[in-house]
Design a protein around this motif. Structure first.
Motif, short mmCIF file in Angstrom:
data_model
loop_
_atom_site.label_atom_id
_atom_site.label_comp_id
_atom_site.label_asym_id
_atom_site.label_seq_id
_atom_site.Cartn_x
_atom_site.Cartn_y
_atom_site.Cartn_z
N ILE A 57 -2.65 0.41 -4.36
CA ILE A 57 -2.50 -0.94 -3.83
C ILE A 57 -1.96 -1.82 -4.94
N VAL A 112 -5.50 -5.28 4.43
CA VAL A 112 -5.58 -4.26 3.38
C VAL A 112 -6.69 -3.26 3.67
N ILE A 166 0.87 -1.18 0.00
CA ILE A 166 0.00 0.00 0.00
C ILE A 166 0.90 1.22 0.00
N VAL A 213 -6.21 0.75 4.55
CA VAL A 213 -6.72 1.77 3.62
C VAL A 213 -7.74 2.66 4.32
#
Length: 118
Positions: free
Chosen positions: A99, A69, A4, A73
């Motif tokens: 990503i 993830v 990321i 985020v």
């Protein structure tokens, strides 16, 4: 595994870092960068276009396993966004998140590979 990459305003770095720590995401890499996006101001001097100046930004690189993830985020979005007049909206220049798949990760010290090395 995913990598990321977030580009944010320098003044939001402490907010994002603290929020990531609260979300138990503590392994990040921070770089000072410069760039511009939509907030660029095209200026004219004596009839000639002048290239927009590059603005200081901060780049965060965070390698995470797949289950982290969305948490990562969402945490970055909530902490990096400048508050605007409208609820839920930020301001131009708040940044971007990219990503990308992370093929392999190797911890140099122990030679661990994959998700355990992250």
């Amino acid at each position: 595994m995913k990598l990321i990459t977030a580009i944010i305003h320098p003044d939001r770095l402490d907010h994002v870092r603290e929020a990531l720590i609260q979300a138990h995401i503590t392994r990040i890499t921070v770089s000072r960068v410069a760039g511009h996006g939509r907030q660029e101001d095209i200026e004219y001097y004596r009839g000639q276009k002048i290239a927009p100046s590059l603005l200081p930004k901060v780049r965060l690189d965070i390698a995470v396993n797949d289950q982290f993830v969305d948490i990562t985020v969402d945490t970055i979005i909530n902490a990096a966004k400048h508050r605007a007049d409208k609820v839920g909206e930020g301001m131009i220049g708040d940044g971007k998140i990219f990503i990308t798949p992370l093929e392999e990760c190797i911890r140099i010290r122990t030679n661990e590979r994959g998700g355990t090395a992250v």
